[in-house]
Enzyme design. Sequence first.
Site, PDB file in Angstrom:
ATOM      1  CB  CYS A  35      -0.930   0.015   1.203  1.00 11.67           C
ATOM      2  SG  CYS A  35      -2.290  -1.115   0.958  1.00 11.67           S
TER       3      CYS A  35
HETATM    4  N1  CO8 Z   1     -20.315  -9.635   5.939  1.00 10.91           N
HETATM    5  C1  CO8 Z   1     -20.947  -9.767   7.145  1.00 10.91           C
HETATM    6  N2  CO8 Z   1     -20.266  -9.927   8.296  1.00 10.91           N
HETATM    7  C2  CO8 Z   1     -18.928  -9.939   8.252  1.00 10.91           C
HETATM    8  C3  CO8 Z   1     -18.226  -9.812   7.041  1.00 10.91           C
HETATM    9  C4  CO8 Z   1     -18.976  -9.653   5.853  1.00 10.91           C
HETATM   10  N3  CO8 Z   1     -18.389  -9.516   4.651  1.00 10.91           N
HETATM   11  N4  CO8 Z   1     -16.906  -9.841   7.310  1.00 10.91           N
HETATM   12  C5  CO8 Z   1     -16.778 -10.005   8.625  1.00 10.91           C
HETATM   13  N5  CO8 Z   1     -18.000 -10.069   9.212  1.00 10.91           N
HETATM   14  C6  CO8 Z   1     -18.312 -10.291  10.633  1.00 10.91           C
HETATM   15  C7  CO8 Z   1     -17.176 -10.998  11.365  1.00 10.91           C
HETATM   16  O1  CO8 Z   1     -17.277 -12.383  11.278  1.00 10.91           O
HETATM   17  C8  CO8 Z   1     -17.371 -10.506  12.776  1.00 10.91           C
HETATM   18  O2  CO8 Z   1     -18.360 -11.248  13.401  1.00 10.91           O
HETATM   19  P1  CO8 Z   1     -18.255 -11.598  14.974  1.00 10.91           P
HETATM   20  O3  CO8 Z   1     -18.245 -10.262  15.678  1.00 10.91           O
HETATM   21  O4  CO8 Z   1     -19.454 -12.407  15.225  1.00 10.91           O
HETATM   22  O5  CO8 Z   1     -16.945 -12.313  15.131  1.00 10.91           O
HETATM   23  C9  CO8 Z   1     -17.912  -9.099  12.599  1.00 10.91           C
HETATM   24  O6  CO8 Z   1     -18.464  -9.041  11.279  1.00 10.91           O
HETATM   25  C10 CO8 Z   1     -16.817  -8.069  12.715  1.00 10.91           C
HETATM   26  O7  CO8 Z   1     -15.714  -8.518  11.890  1.00 10.91           O
HETATM   27  P2  CO8 Z   1     -14.331  -7.857  11.882  1.00 10.91           P
HETATM   28  O8  CO8 Z   1     -13.810  -7.761  13.282  1.00 10.91           O
HETATM   29  O9  CO8 Z   1     -13.450  -8.516  10.867  1.00 10.91           O
HETATM   30  O10 CO8 Z   1     -14.786  -6.436  11.339  1.00 10.91           O
HETATM   31  P3  CO8 Z   1     -14.126  -5.033  11.469  1.00 10.91           P
HETATM   32  O11 CO8 Z   1     -15.118  -4.124  12.085  1.00 10.91           O
HETATM   33  O12 CO8 Z   1     -12.741  -5.056  12.048  1.00 10.91           O
HETATM   34  O13 CO8 Z   1     -13.974  -4.609   9.933  1.00 10.91           O
HETATM   35  C11 CO8 Z   1     -12.293  -4.570   8.225  1.00 10.91           C
HETATM   36  C12 CO8 Z   1     -13.209  -5.428   9.044  1.00 10.91           C
HETATM   37  C13 CO8 Z   1     -13.137  -3.693   7.335  1.00 10.91           C
HETATM   38  C14 CO8 Z   1     -11.391  -5.454   7.383  1.00 10.91           C
HETATM   39  C15 CO8 Z   1     -11.440  -3.676   9.167  1.00 10.91           C
HETATM   40  O14 CO8 Z   1     -10.876  -4.448  10.198  1.00 10.91           O
HETATM   41  C16 CO8 Z   1     -10.328  -2.956   8.453  1.00 10.91           C
HETATM   42  O15 CO8 Z   1     -10.537  -2.235   7.494  1.00 10.91           O
HETATM   43  N6  CO8 Z   1      -9.081  -3.094   8.932  1.00 10.91           N
HETATM   44  C17 CO8 Z   1      -7.933  -2.463   8.321  1.00 10.91           C
HETATM   45  C18 CO8 Z   1      -7.608  -3.168   7.099  1.00 10.91           C
HETATM   46  C19 CO8 Z   1      -6.526  -2.538   6.312  1.00 10.91           C
HETATM   47  O16 CO8 Z   1      -6.328  -1.355   6.222  1.00 10.91           O
HETATM   48  N7  CO8 Z   1      -5.788  -3.365   5.704  1.00 10.91           N
HETATM   49  C20 CO8 Z   1      -4.792  -2.930   4.850  1.00 10.91           C
HETATM   50  C21 CO8 Z   1      -4.697  -3.943   3.856  1.00 10.91           C
HETATM   51  S1  CO8 Z   1      -4.250  -3.320   2.353  1.00 10.91           S
HETATM   52  C22 CO8 Z   1      -2.561  -3.386   2.158  1.00 10.91           C
HETATM   53  O17 CO8 Z   1      -1.811  -3.269   3.044  1.00 10.91           O
HETATM   54  C23 CO8 Z   1      -2.080  -3.619   0.795  1.00 10.91           C
HETATM   55  C24 CO8 Z   1      -1.893  -5.045   0.550  1.00 10.91           C
HETATM   56  C25 CO8 Z   1      -1.614  -5.266  -0.901  1.00 10.91           C
HETATM   57  C26 CO8 Z   1      -2.820  -5.218  -1.803  1.00 10.91           C
HETATM   58  C27 CO8 Z   1      -3.569  -6.495  -1.827  1.00 10.91           C
HETATM   59  C28 CO8 Z   1      -4.398  -6.604  -3.057  1.00 10.91           C
HETATM   60  C29 CO8 Z   1      -5.201  -7.902  -3.154  1.00 10.91           C
END
Ligand code: CO8
Length: 374
Positions: A157
Amino acid sequence: MNSSVVISGVGLWTPEHSISNEELVTSYNAWAEHFNLENAAAIKAEEIEAKPLSSAGFIEKASGIKSRYIYSKEGALDIHRMRPILEVRDDEQVSHQAEMAIAAAKKALIAANKTADEIDMVIVSCAYTQRSYPAIAIEVQAALGVEGFGFDMLVACSAATFGLQRAVDAVKAGTSKGVLVINPELTSPQVNYMDRDSHFIFGDVATAVVIESSDTCKSAHAFDVVSTKCVTSYSNNIRSNFGYTTRTTDEDPYSADKLFHQNGRKVFKEVCPMAADHIEKHLLSEGIQVSDLKRWWLHQANINMNLLISKRLLGRDATREEAPVVLDEYANTASAGSIIAFAKYHVDLAAGDIGVICSFGAGYSIGSLILRKR
Ligand code: CO8
């Protein structure tokens, strides 16, 4: 007036195909239900876990993403495939990623009011390259007719900001007169469309930036690069294990660990304070206060991350005018996100206005550029 290093042009190329949250979730849920039906006995015997369903509402609330662009839509939503189809091109044809890069580069050159003969360095900097060699940058260099040299860089990123720092340093040192930093983010081949937690995160796009000396700048919308700052700190929380050694390990090249995967919660908690601290220290090193910033062109991974970072620094939510949001339309486009924001939201700034481009992500890697409108 002393000469400076400037951003003189930016180009944004957007794929023609897009996928809304609703389309994505309909496909994933149909795949998950099919999987659960096919594996009902194993799920009942607790040998494997049932696939949970996704929801468009969750995606928008948790990330701010409503839609994403995709270079090739064919195959990505087909529940019997769940990955895009890219046509095979022979060695004489332009590669997919070079095609994206060339399109963005041409737009950046027009914006900078420059021609290819005024560029002597091409950096293709992104999260993945389609092949190791010949470098995509050299293919792009040849297609544009640039004399000089090109190379590829991979910093996930932060590839754009790290590439821009290389370009700024080269112009400052006098080793280059004009540099194209291009970010062809073809992320969709590495997205696991069968993983509910990450199937919604990424989109495809290409951005490009022209860096040169103010002495040669002919642009009406140039920005002095006041300074740049890059840091990395090792973390396993965002990974992709696919690599050129995969075939020697006899592992499944399609297994989940070979694709993008992350511990999103940990990333959120760890990266937000790092990024806020990074921006604050960078600004202070230049004697600039947070309140002096007119614009924040932040990495576009998650709207809640950006709100948290700006709140930590400003003591309040940043407005959309201060910190523009493009991830609702583009999703996370790896290194290109902050550059898309810059491309779309810079023309209105007045001479002397200060802004910061900041990326943060896998590595961890954080990169920032402080810019002042000329
Ligand atoms: N639909 C419904 N429910 C869901 C879904 C979904 N799609 N996904 C997860 N849930 C559920 C989970 O199971 C969980 O349920 P429970 O509480 O019962 O366990 C609940 O929703 C909450 O899940 P999370 O804790 O996972 O949810 P968050 O509130 O943390 O949100 C995010 C998830 C959006 C992923 C968030 O954590 C986030 O954005 N984090 C930062 C991510 C980030 O910035 N990453 C950077 C990666 S990019 C990068 O570095 C570049 C890499 C190279 C590129 C790659 C290209 C392919």
